[in-house]
Design a protein around this motif. Structure first.
Motif, PDB file in Angstrom:
ATOM      1  N   SER A   8      15.663  58.473  41.995  1.00  0.00           N
ATOM      2  CA  SER A   8      15.410  58.572  40.556  1.00  0.00           C
ATOM      3  C   SER A   8      16.576  58.034  39.746  1.00  0.00           C
ATOM      4  O   SER A   8      16.396  57.295  38.766  1.00  0.00           O
ATOM      5  N   ALA A   9      17.806  58.381  40.146  1.00  0.00           N
ATOM      6  CA  ALA A   9      18.992  57.909  39.432  1.00  0.00           C
ATOM      7  C   ALA A   9      19.149  56.401  39.560  1.00  0.00           C
ATOM      8  O   ALA A   9      19.489  55.712  38.583  1.00  0.00           O
ATOM      9  N   ALA A  54       7.758  55.059  38.673  1.00  0.00           N
ATOM     10  CA  ALA A  54       8.437  54.760  37.403  1.00  0.00           C
ATOM     11  C   ALA A  54       7.737  53.597  36.724  1.00  0.00           C
ATOM     12  O   ALA A  54       6.945  52.888  37.347  1.00  0.00           O
ATOM     13  N   THR A  65      16.559  54.747  37.272  1.00  0.00           N
ATOM     14  CA  THR A  65      16.915  54.926  35.859  1.00  0.00           C
ATOM     15  C   THR A  65      18.043  53.979  35.462  1.00  0.00           C
ATOM     16  O   THR A  65      17.994  53.331  34.404  1.00  0.00           O
ATOM     17  N   THR A  66      19.058  53.881  36.301  1.00  0.00           N
ATOM     18  CA  THR A  66      20.178  52.981  36.034  1.00  0.00           C
ATOM     19  C   THR A  66      19.713  51.532  35.949  1.00  0.00           C
ATOM     20  O   THR A  66      20.254  50.731  35.179  1.00  0.00           O
ATOM     21  N   GLU A  79      10.607  49.346  31.740  1.00  0.00           N
ATOM     22  CA  GLU A  79      11.107  49.555  30.380  1.00  0.00           C
ATOM     23  C   GLU A  79      11.764  48.247  29.916  1.00  0.00           C
ATOM     24  O   GLU A  79      12.548  47.653  30.650  1.00  0.00           O
ATOM     25  N   GLY A  98      11.774  53.745  33.746  1.00  0.00           N
ATOM     26  CA  GLY A  98      11.555  55.097  33.269  1.00  0.00           C
ATOM     27  C   GLY A  98      10.802  55.906  34.305  1.00  0.00           C
ATOM     28  O   GLY A  98       9.645  55.613  34.613  1.00  0.00           O
ATOM     29  N   VAL A  99      11.461  56.913  34.878  1.00  0.00           N
ATOM     30  CA  VAL A  99      10.839  57.718  35.926  1.00  0.00           C
ATOM     31  C   VAL A  99       9.720  58.568  35.336  1.00  0.00           C
ATOM     32  O   VAL A  99       9.904  59.275  34.346  1.00  0.00           O
TER      33      VAL A  99
END
Length: 215
Positions: free
Chosen positions: A181-182, A209, A185-186, A212, A190-191
């Motif tokens: 997840s991290a 996810a 996101t990085t 974005e 968008g999870v």
């Protein structure tokens, strides 16, 4: 370094390909099928399966998108690609592409969905960043990604053992668990959903996810 890692991965998985379905798929196949079901591709989706291996994931995705959609698998190992094409028995040669996820041979905004099942953890940090940037590029603005990977999110002990085995036997244990997840996101995704499953004693994170837009 990038070419060296790709060369070693290609050689290892070409050698492993005749035994892959017997040795590896019993541990990964159930989680891959569950991830695809949870992913929820639509009948008219155009889907990319990165690290498609012997094509089992492509076959499952083809059933999900039916005749209105299209699934393409890509793998760096030529023998894996040949086994995938043989499994699919598909007259369309574009169903399987032999290529490198570090430089995906597809136009921008080409896919509605991308599956990365037990593949993202094979890349080191810099290469993983490049792969995710490529996925971001080929996904349509409303597109989504599903990543299935051994995870650091559930068990510090198992993750530490996995890492130690990778250090000791880098060819045999050729990956490291991720905080999936991290990582996503990085990378600008968008999870939407995440869950922990288990492959015997190894915790596996299944993450969905969405794309974005970058500023």
């Amino acid at each position: 370094m990038r070419r060296e890692q790709t060369h070693h991965s290609k050689a290892w998985y070409n050698a492993l390909s005749p035994y892959y379905d017997v040795l590896v798929d019993p541990f990964q196949g159930r989680l891959r099928r569950r991830g695809i079901e949870w992913f929820g591709v639509s009948p008219d989706d155009r889907v990319l399966d990165i690290g498609c291996g012997t094509g089992r994931g492509i076959a499952t995705l083809q059933n999900a998108v039916a005749s209105d959609g299209h699934v393409i698998g890509i793998d760096v190992a030529e023998q894996m690609c040949q086994l995938a094409q043989d499994r699919l028995d598909d007259e369309d040669p574009s169903a399987v592409v032999c290529g490198d996820a570090l430089s995906l041979p597809f136009d921008a905004d080409s896919f509605d969905a991308v599956l990365v099942s037990f593949a993202l953890e094979l890349f080191d940090d810099d290469h993983r960043t490049a792969v995710l940037a490529e996925i971001h590029r080929v996904l349509r603005p409303s597109g989504r990604i599903c990543v299935i990977s051994p995870t650091t999110a559930a068990s510090d002990i198992v993750s530490l053992l996995y890492t130690r085995l990778n250090d000791a036997f880098p060819t045999l244990v050729d990956s490291r668990p991720l905080d999936v997840s991290a990582v996503l996101t990085t990378a600008g995704f968008g999870v939407v959903q995440t869950r922990i499953e288990w492959a015997v004693i190894v915790p596996v994170e299944v993450v969905v996810a969405h794309h974005e837009s970058r500023a």
